[in-house]
Write a protein that holds these residues in place. Structure first.
Motif, PDB file in Angstrom:
ATOM      1  N   ALA A 142       0.873  -1.173   0.000  1.00 19.27           N
ATOM      2  CA  ALA A 142       0.000   0.000   0.000  1.00 19.27           C
ATOM      3  C   ALA A 142       0.913   1.227   0.000  1.00 19.27           C
ATOM      4  O   ALA A 142       2.049   1.159   0.464  1.00 19.27           O
ATOM      5  CB  ALA A 142      -0.884  -0.006   1.238  1.00 19.27           C
ATOM      6  N   TYR A 143       0.397   2.353  -0.506  1.00 15.37           N
ATOM      7  CA  TYR A 143       1.178   3.590  -0.530  1.00 15.37           C
ATOM      8  C   TYR A 143       0.454   4.699   0.234  1.00 15.37           C
ATOM      9  O   TYR A 143      -0.773   4.825   0.160  1.00 15.37           O
ATOM     10  CB  TYR A 143       1.368   4.084  -1.970  1.00 15.37           C
ATOM     11  CG  TYR A 143       2.306   3.257  -2.816  1.00 15.37           C
ATOM     12  CD1 TYR A 143       3.665   3.197  -2.531  1.00 15.37           C
ATOM     13  CD2 TYR A 143       1.827   2.568  -3.923  1.00 15.37           C
ATOM     14  CE1 TYR A 143       4.523   2.456  -3.329  1.00 15.37           C
ATOM     15  CE2 TYR A 143       2.688   1.825  -4.731  1.00 15.37           C
ATOM     16  CZ  TYR A 143       4.043   1.778  -4.428  1.00 15.37           C
ATOM     17  OH  TYR A 143       4.876   1.048  -5.229  1.00 15.37           O
ATOM     18  N   ARG A 144       1.241   5.515   0.910  1.00 16.43           N
ATOM     19  CA  ARG A 144       0.719   6.734   1.512  1.00 16.43           C
ATOM     20  C   ARG A 144       1.420   7.930   0.871  1.00 16.43           C
ATOM     21  O   ARG A 144       2.654   7.984   0.838  1.00 16.43           O
ATOM     22  CB  ARG A 144       0.956   6.742   3.029  1.00 16.43           C
ATOM     23  CG  ARG A 144       0.531   8.065   3.673  1.00 16.43           C
ATOM     24  CD  ARG A 144       0.637   8.029   5.182  1.00 16.43           C
ATOM     25  NE  ARG A 144       0.277   9.333   5.719  1.00 16.43           N
ATOM     26  CZ  ARG A 144      -0.474   9.519   6.810  1.00 16.43           C
ATOM     27  NH1 ARG A 144      -0.923   8.484   7.493  1.00 16.43           N
ATOM     28  NH2 ARG A 144      -0.744  10.727   7.236  1.00 16.43           N
ATOM     29  N   PHE A 145       0.630   8.884   0.394  1.00 13.59           N
ATOM     30  CA  PHE A 145       1.144  10.096  -0.238  1.00 13.59           C
ATOM     31  C   PHE A 145       0.861  11.273   0.690  1.00 13.59           C
ATOM     32  O   PHE A 145      -0.294  11.648   0.898  1.00 13.59           O
ATOM     33  CB  PHE A 145       0.461  10.336  -1.588  1.00 13.59           C
ATOM     34  CG  PHE A 145       0.700   9.208  -2.576  1.00 13.59           C
ATOM     35  CD1 PHE A 145       1.719   9.288  -3.521  1.00 13.59           C
ATOM     36  CD2 PHE A 145      -0.079   8.057  -2.551  1.00 13.59           C
ATOM     37  CE1 PHE A 145       1.947   8.240  -4.420  1.00 13.59           C
ATOM     38  CE2 PHE A 145       0.140   7.008  -3.439  1.00 13.59           C
ATOM     39  CZ  PHE A 145       1.157   7.099  -4.375  1.00 13.59           C
ATOM     40  N   VAL A 200      -4.050   7.689   1.120  1.00 14.36           N
ATOM     41  CA  VAL A 200      -3.513   6.335   1.204  1.00 14.36           C
ATOM     42  C   VAL A 200      -4.248   5.444   0.210  1.00 14.36           C
ATOM     43  O   VAL A 200      -5.481   5.513   0.095  1.00 14.36           O
ATOM     44  CB  VAL A 200      -3.667   5.769   2.630  1.00 14.36           C
ATOM     45  CG1 VAL A 200      -3.217   4.310   2.686  1.00 14.36           C
ATOM     46  CG2 VAL A 200      -2.857   6.601   3.614  1.00 14.36           C
ATOM     47  N   ILE A 201      -3.480   4.628  -0.511  1.00 12.11           N
ATOM     48  CA  ILE A 201      -4.054   3.684  -1.472  1.00 12.11           C
ATOM     49  C   ILE A 201      -3.699   2.274  -1.016  1.00 12.11           C
ATOM     50  O   ILE A 201      -2.529   1.954  -0.816  1.00 12.11           O
ATOM     51  CB  ILE A 201      -3.500   3.972  -2.877  1.00 12.11           C
ATOM     52  CG1 ILE A 201      -3.986   5.345  -3.348  1.00 12.11           C
ATOM     53  CG2 ILE A 201      -3.933   2.894  -3.866  1.00 12.11           C
ATOM     54  CD1 ILE A 201      -3.396   5.787  -4.660  1.00 12.11           C
ATOM     55  N   SER A 202      -4.719   1.433  -0.855  1.00 15.71           N
ATOM     56  CA  SER A 202      -4.497   0.107  -0.246  1.00 15.71           C
ATOM     57  C   SER A 202      -3.750  -0.864  -1.150  1.00 15.71           C
ATOM     58  O   SER A 202      -3.093  -1.779  -0.664  1.00 15.71           O
ATOM     59  CB  SER A 202      -5.839  -0.521   0.128  1.00 15.71           C
ATOM     60  OG  SER A 202      -6.564  -0.911  -1.024  1.00 15.71           O
ATOM     61  N   ILE A 216      -8.162   5.235   0.093  1.00 16.27           N
ATOM     62  CA  ILE A 216      -8.745   4.568  -1.076  1.00 16.27           C
ATOM     63  C   ILE A 216      -8.491   3.081  -0.891  1.00 16.27           C
ATOM     64  O   ILE A 216      -7.328   2.642  -0.867  1.00 16.27           O
ATOM     65  CB  ILE A 216      -8.093   5.077  -2.381  1.00 16.27           C
ATOM     66  CG1 ILE A 216      -8.302   6.589  -2.502  1.00 16.27           C
ATOM     67  CG2 ILE A 216      -8.680   4.349  -3.584  1.00 16.27           C
ATOM     68  CD1 ILE A 216      -7.423   7.231  -3.552  1.00 16.27           C
ATOM     69  N   HIS A 217      -9.564   2.324  -0.667  1.00 17.05           N
ATOM     70  CA  HIS A 217      -9.407   0.921  -0.282  1.00 17.05           C
ATOM     71  C   HIS A 217     -10.118   0.009  -1.274  1.00 17.05           C
ATOM     72  O   HIS A 217     -11.218   0.302  -1.717  1.00 17.05           O
ATOM     73  CB  HIS A 217      -9.979   0.708   1.128  1.00 17.05           C
ATOM     74  CG  HIS A 217      -9.414  -0.497   1.830  1.00 17.05           C
ATOM     75  ND1 HIS A 217      -9.526  -1.773   1.320  1.00 17.05           N
ATOM     76  CD2 HIS A 217      -8.714  -0.615   2.989  1.00 17.05           C
ATOM     77  CE1 HIS A 217      -8.924  -2.629   2.148  1.00 17.05           C
ATOM     78  NE2 HIS A 217      -8.412  -1.945   3.166  1.00 17.05           N
ATOM     79  N   LEU A 254     -14.152   3.562  -1.944  1.00 18.32           N
ATOM     80  CA  LEU A 254     -14.083   2.159  -2.341  1.00 18.32           C
ATOM     81  C   LEU A 254     -13.632   2.079  -3.792  1.00 18.32           C
ATOM     82  O   LEU A 254     -14.139   2.783  -4.653  1.00 18.32           O
ATOM     83  CB  LEU A 254     -15.450   1.485  -2.172  1.00 18.32           C
ATOM     84  CG  LEU A 254     -16.090   1.609  -0.786  1.00 18.32           C
ATOM     85  CD1 LEU A 254     -17.389   0.824  -0.730  1.00 18.32           C
ATOM     86  CD2 LEU A 254     -15.130   1.132   0.295  1.00 18.32           C
ATOM     87  N   SER A 255     -12.672   1.204  -4.018  1.00 20.33           N
ATOM     88  CA  SER A 255     -12.098   1.089  -5.358  1.00 20.33           C
ATOM     89  C   SER A 255     -11.783  -0.371  -5.630  1.00 20.33           C
ATOM     90  O   SER A 255     -11.932  -1.219  -4.751  1.00 20.33           O
ATOM     91  CB  SER A 255     -10.830   1.945  -5.412  1.00 20.33           C
ATOM     92  OG  SER A 255     -10.228   1.833  -6.669  1.00 20.33           O
ATOM     93  N   HIS A 256     -11.357  -0.679  -6.877  1.00 19.50           N
ATOM     94  CA  HIS A 256     -11.002  -2.065  -7.206  1.00 19.50           C
ATOM     95  C   HIS A 256     -12.135  -2.974  -6.726  1.00 19.50           C
ATOM     96  O   HIS A 256     -11.917  -3.912  -5.954  1.00 19.50           O
ATOM     97  CB  HIS A 256      -9.669  -2.420  -6.537  1.00 19.50           C
ATOM     98  CG  HIS A 256      -9.016  -3.666  -7.062  1.00 19.50           C
ATOM     99  ND1 HIS A 256      -9.464  -4.929  -6.743  1.00 19.50           N
ATOM    100  CD2 HIS A 256      -7.953  -3.852  -7.866  1.00 19.50           C
ATOM    101  CE1 HIS A 256      -8.703  -5.833  -7.326  1.00 19.50           C
ATOM    102  NE2 HIS A 256      -7.778  -5.205  -8.024  1.00 19.50           N
TER     103      HIS A 256
END
Ligand SMILES: [Zn+2]
Ligand SMILES: [Zn+2]
Length: 236
Positions: free
Chosen positions: A116-119, A127-129, A149-150, A199-201
């Motif tokens: 996961a990334y945190r910007f 944060v992107i999971s 964004i999970h 919610l994504s993906h």
């Protein structure tokens, strides 16, 4: 990018979370199309171990076209324009005057190198999971961020899938072991204290009969903040 109104010459950084095809397949074509359109400047690509080889293999795949265009059109060699930064553990991935990017390893078996990334920018933290099962490490990474964004999986639809097709049983086992139910997204969001969860993906991603309310209700059981069901080209 083009449909979203982002010009290809603004492509400067690429972050890959893990090497599953739905995350990698258009990696090469992304910077290559920018290069072929004479819009590619310098690109830094970040991702787990394997990225360097994949990038080299992609350039080998396009070798004939690269060498043809360099001679025929006098363009720069794209192999000099893409710089790969691969890593195999969590930590600071990249930092410049505008943003700091940190990563944490998440749970996405059988893949072990999934991040996961945190910007952290001056005015917000996102944060992107990536792809992950329920990961407390991710809740830690997202502590105090503005937006998480999970990825999300809607369990009732997975059960329907298995009912219609017994072969989907194995798929179901994979999905449950390596992705996060909407309820668990709510738990992670609550633990991290973020203000907004996106919610994504979405899994399944091809079932328009699942309403935004259905996607949100499991999350809401645990999380009191704002819930957005992410859709292609949505701007937040
Ligand atoms: Zn994956
Ligand atoms: Zn995926």
């Amino acid at each position: 990018m083009i449909t979203a109104g982002v010009s290809l010459d603004r492509l400067r950084y690429i972050f890959i979370t893990h090497h599953h095809s739905d995350h990698d397949l258009e990696y090469g074509t992304l910077f290559y199309n920018a290069w072929a359109a004479k819009r590619l400047r310098h690109v830094d690509a970040y991702g787990p171990v394997g990225l360097r080889r994949m990038t080299g293999d992609f350039f080998d795949y396009m070798k004939f076209d690269i060498e043809t265009r360099i001679v025929d059109e006098g363009v720069d060699d794209p192999r000099q324009l893409v710089k790969v930064h691969e890593f195999n553990r969590a930590g600071i991935v990249m930092q410049n005057a505008d943003v700091k990017v940190t990563s944490v390893r998440v749970r996405h078996p059988p893949i072990t190198q999934s991040y996961a990334y945190r910007f952290d920018a001056k005015d917000r933290s996102v944060v992107i999971s990536g792809d992950t099962a329920y990961s407390p490490e991710l809740a830690n990474l997202a502590k105090g961020a503005d937006i998480l964004i999970h990825e999300a999986m809607y369990l009732p639809a997975i059960e329907n899938l298995v009912k219609q097709n017994p072969v989907a049983k194995r798929l179901r086992e994979h999905l449950l072991a390596s992705h996060t139910s909407t309820e668990d997204v709510g738990r992670i969001a609550a633990q991290s204290g973020v203000k907004v969860v996106v919610l994504s993906h979405l899994v399944p991603g091809d079932d328009p009969s699942i309403t935004d309310e259905q996607w949100s209700e499991g999350v809401r059981r645990h999380f009191g903040g704002k819930i957005i069901v992410g859709r292609d080209l949505m701007e937040i």
